[in-house]
Design a protein around this motif. Sequence first.
Motif, PDB file in Angstrom:
ATOM      1  N   TYR A  18       0.833  -1.204   0.000  1.00  0.00           N
ATOM      2  CA  TYR A  18       0.000   0.000   0.000  1.00  0.00           C
ATOM      3  C   TYR A  18       0.875   1.264   0.000  1.00  0.00           C
ATOM      4  O   TYR A  18       0.621   2.212  -0.751  1.00  0.00           O
ATOM      5  CB  TYR A  18      -0.949   0.004   1.200  1.00  0.00           C
ATOM      6  N   LEU A  19       1.922   1.237   0.832  1.00  0.00           N
ATOM      7  CA  LEU A  19       2.808   2.403   0.896  1.00  0.00           C
ATOM      8  C   LEU A  19       3.532   2.596  -0.443  1.00  0.00           C
ATOM      9  O   LEU A  19       3.740   3.730  -0.884  1.00  0.00           O
ATOM     10  CB  LEU A  19       3.829   2.236   2.032  1.00  0.00           C
ATOM     11  N   THR A  22       1.133   4.262  -2.754  1.00  0.00           N
ATOM     12  CA  THR A  22       0.971   5.710  -2.502  1.00  0.00           C
ATOM     13  C   THR A  22       2.186   6.480  -3.026  1.00  0.00           C
ATOM     14  O   THR A  22       2.046   7.590  -3.536  1.00  0.00           O
ATOM     15  CB  THR A  22       0.754   6.011  -1.003  1.00  0.00           C
ATOM     16  N   VAL A  25       1.688   6.762  -6.675  1.00  0.00           N
ATOM     17  CA  VAL A  25       0.643   7.757  -6.958  1.00  0.00           C
ATOM     18  C   VAL A  25       1.236   9.167  -6.839  1.00  0.00           C
ATOM     19  O   VAL A  25       0.987  10.029  -7.691  1.00  0.00           O
ATOM     20  CB  VAL A  25      -0.556   7.587  -5.990  1.00  0.00           C
ATOM     21  N   ALA A  26       2.050   9.369  -5.796  1.00  0.00           N
ATOM     22  CA  ALA A  26       2.674  10.690  -5.603  1.00  0.00           C
ATOM     23  C   ALA A  26       3.529  11.040  -6.823  1.00  0.00           C
ATOM     24  O   ALA A  26       3.465  12.163  -7.343  1.00  0.00           O
ATOM     25  CB  ALA A  26       3.521  10.681  -4.330  1.00  0.00           C
ATOM     26  N   THR A  29       1.383  11.950  -9.864  1.00  0.00           N
ATOM     27  CA  THR A  29       0.685  13.247  -9.866  1.00  0.00           C
ATOM     28  C   THR A  29       1.602  14.390 -10.276  1.00  0.00           C
ATOM     29  O   THR A  29       1.117  15.470 -10.612  1.00  0.00           O
ATOM     30  CB  THR A  29       0.087  13.562  -8.479  1.00  0.00           C
ATOM     31  N   VAL A 143      -7.628   8.571  -7.402  1.00  0.00           N
ATOM     32  CA  VAL A 143      -7.184   9.109  -6.106  1.00  0.00           C
ATOM     33  C   VAL A 143      -7.311  10.638  -6.109  1.00  0.00           C
ATOM     34  O   VAL A 143      -7.798  11.231  -5.136  1.00  0.00           O
ATOM     35  CB  VAL A 143      -5.735   8.657  -5.796  1.00  0.00           C
ATOM     36  N   THR A 147      -9.721  12.763  -3.675  1.00  0.00           N
ATOM     37  CA  THR A 147      -9.153  13.773  -2.777  1.00  0.00           C
ATOM     38  C   THR A 147      -9.784  15.143  -3.017  1.00  0.00           C
ATOM     39  O   THR A 147      -9.915  15.948  -2.098  1.00  0.00           O
ATOM     40  CB  THR A 147      -7.619  13.832  -2.976  1.00  0.00           C
ATOM     41  N   PHE A 205      -8.529  10.678   0.063  1.00  0.00           N
ATOM     42  CA  PHE A 205      -7.322   9.997  -0.413  1.00  0.00           C
ATOM     43  C   PHE A 205      -7.313   8.552   0.071  1.00  0.00           C
ATOM     44  O   PHE A 205      -7.060   7.622  -0.699  1.00  0.00           O
ATOM     45  CB  PHE A 205      -6.067  10.737   0.088  1.00  0.00           C
ATOM     46  N   ALA A 206      -7.603   8.378   1.363  1.00  0.00           N
ATOM     47  CA  ALA A 206      -7.505   7.033   1.958  1.00  0.00           C
ATOM     48  C   ALA A 206      -8.512   6.076   1.343  1.00  0.00           C
ATOM     49  O   ALA A 206      -8.159   4.972   0.923  1.00  0.00           O
ATOM     50  CB  ALA A 206      -7.705   7.120   3.474  1.00  0.00           C
ATOM     51  N   SER A 209      -7.610   5.309  -2.395  1.00  0.00           N
ATOM     52  CA  SER A 209      -6.346   4.565  -2.565  1.00  0.00           C
ATOM     53  C   SER A 209      -6.477   3.150  -2.009  1.00  0.00           C
ATOM     54  O   SER A 209      -5.913   2.205  -2.582  1.00  0.00           O
ATOM     55  CB  SER A 209      -5.177   5.316  -1.916  1.00  0.00           C
ATOM     56  N   HIS A 213      -5.881  -0.115  -4.189  1.00  0.00           N
ATOM     57  CA  HIS A 213      -4.891  -1.107  -3.729  1.00  0.00           C
ATOM     58  C   HIS A 213      -5.505  -2.500  -3.653  1.00  0.00           C
ATOM     59  O   HIS A 213      -4.940  -3.468  -4.177  1.00  0.00           O
ATOM     60  CB  HIS A 213      -4.345  -0.682  -2.360  1.00  0.00           C
TER      61      HIS A 213
END
Lengths: 256, 282
Positions: A18-19, A22, A25-26, A29, A143, A147, A205-206, A209, A213
């Motif tokens: 999951y991390l 993310t 995803v970062a 973006t 995501v 958000t 976001f949570a 995502s 996931h």
Amino acid sequence: MIAPVEWIKSALLEVQEYLRLTGQVARGTVSRPFYVRDLVMQLELIGIGSLTVVVLTGVFTGMVLALQTGLTLDQFGARSVVGRLVSASMVRELGPVLTALMVTGRVGSGIAAEIGSMVVTDQVAALRSLGTDPIRKLVVPRVLAGTIMVPILTVIANGVGMLGGLVISVTQLRVAGSVYWSNVVQGLFMPDIWMGLTKPVIFGFALVSIGCHVGLRTRGGTQGVGRSTTNSVVAASVAILVLDFLITKLLMSLLY
Amino acid sequence: MEPLLTQTAERPVRANRTDEPVIVFRNVWLAFDDHVVLRNVSFTLLPGRLKVFLGASGAGKSTILRIILGLLRPDDGEVYVLGHRVDQMSESDLMAVRAHLGMVFQEGALFDSLTVGENVGYRLYEELRVPPDEADARVAEVLGFVGMADYIDRMPAELSGGQRRRVAIARAMITRPRILLYDEPTTGLDPITALTVDDEIIKLRDLEGVSSILVTHQLRDAFYIAEHEAVQTGDRVRFRPVSPERAGNTEFLMLKEGEVAFEGTADELRRTSDPYLRAFLS
């Protein structure tokens, strides 16, 4: 029956994956390619698509809040300050949490099911073989849309919640509309607004995502898709409640 | 890497090719937990050739295609695609290699939410940002090639199994890839429909000069493809028994429990005395 050690290992693996997602995803973006059309489509699906359910949730929550607090306030002869309680409760707590939970049920599950069935029918592998990064194409637009749209939906839920409270205050509690509104405004402070806007950004976001996931980790055909759908709703709902506590604790120490 | 859309449909592909292998597997091993899927697998694919992978379910056939595409990484060994070592490549570098590969997945793996035309032109519209007129023309061309031009606006759910596979072939060949990978393209199809898919594979091999790997356990289709050739006269394409000089363009490779149990031509496979192969062929 899974052994405890195996369970812990698989849970840690899920967290690690999951991390990693993310992180991807970062990166997605802030670097090309961007799939703007997909983002617009997701903004519509998540935002406009969830409007009805969020409005209904907000209005009935505001109404029941006014009814319940009206009864309690009556015992202290303070029925007129019902607006203050409705606005503070809606903006700080109920609006963000209930909106996020409703969007999780409607959108988070849909995302997990959609991406999950794409995985089990090889459509995600086909995307990769056609030169598309599935994270950028499927996850980043969803995501970002979540958000952006969950805070907007939360503001709408708060607004209609206060209107619902107004209807009950005027018709049931016999509190004048002007008194109710002046109490609504008096009950809100800047830290409340900050808290009410920070929470849905993180919740949005949570929940999306987590849906993405779980969808991407789907295994085992149509049965796996069903499992992923359930898992995404459970995981995102629990995450929202846990995050709600942590954010509240943090912001209270920072803002109040 | 070559540009993707610079060649015309009539280009003499064969004249451009060298005899360098387009795919090389060298001592490749792969295991999932305790289950060894590939054991020391080695083979090469030469340009313009077709290699048919046979084997029982779970023998590792589809895994090989996924390794070629970079969707899976082997535990050991070396994999070269068009001269690039892909088993150690980053995902972003793999994208450049994948531009020269086309894959036809089992069941087609068409995107449910897109029309046939959008599926076929996906790479042109979404990734390469080809001008719409040019992209539309190419989509119409490849759909015509697989006989699906009338279905351009249909959704995948409206297509039969055979039509889905043909659309998947059209999608895979849209950018004129140098290599096409077919993962059980005729499984689950009736013999007549399967034949239409076989013909597309033959056309791409013989008329477009595409190097390809076909994974199947449909022996009838495998031998039909190996023992027939496509010949174009004007706009008309005919299929006839393969000429002796072209017979070697298709080779068979049999996998048995992750190992290469046989490699040779259709004729050599028919004449084999290996008990396992005989049992498989019977």
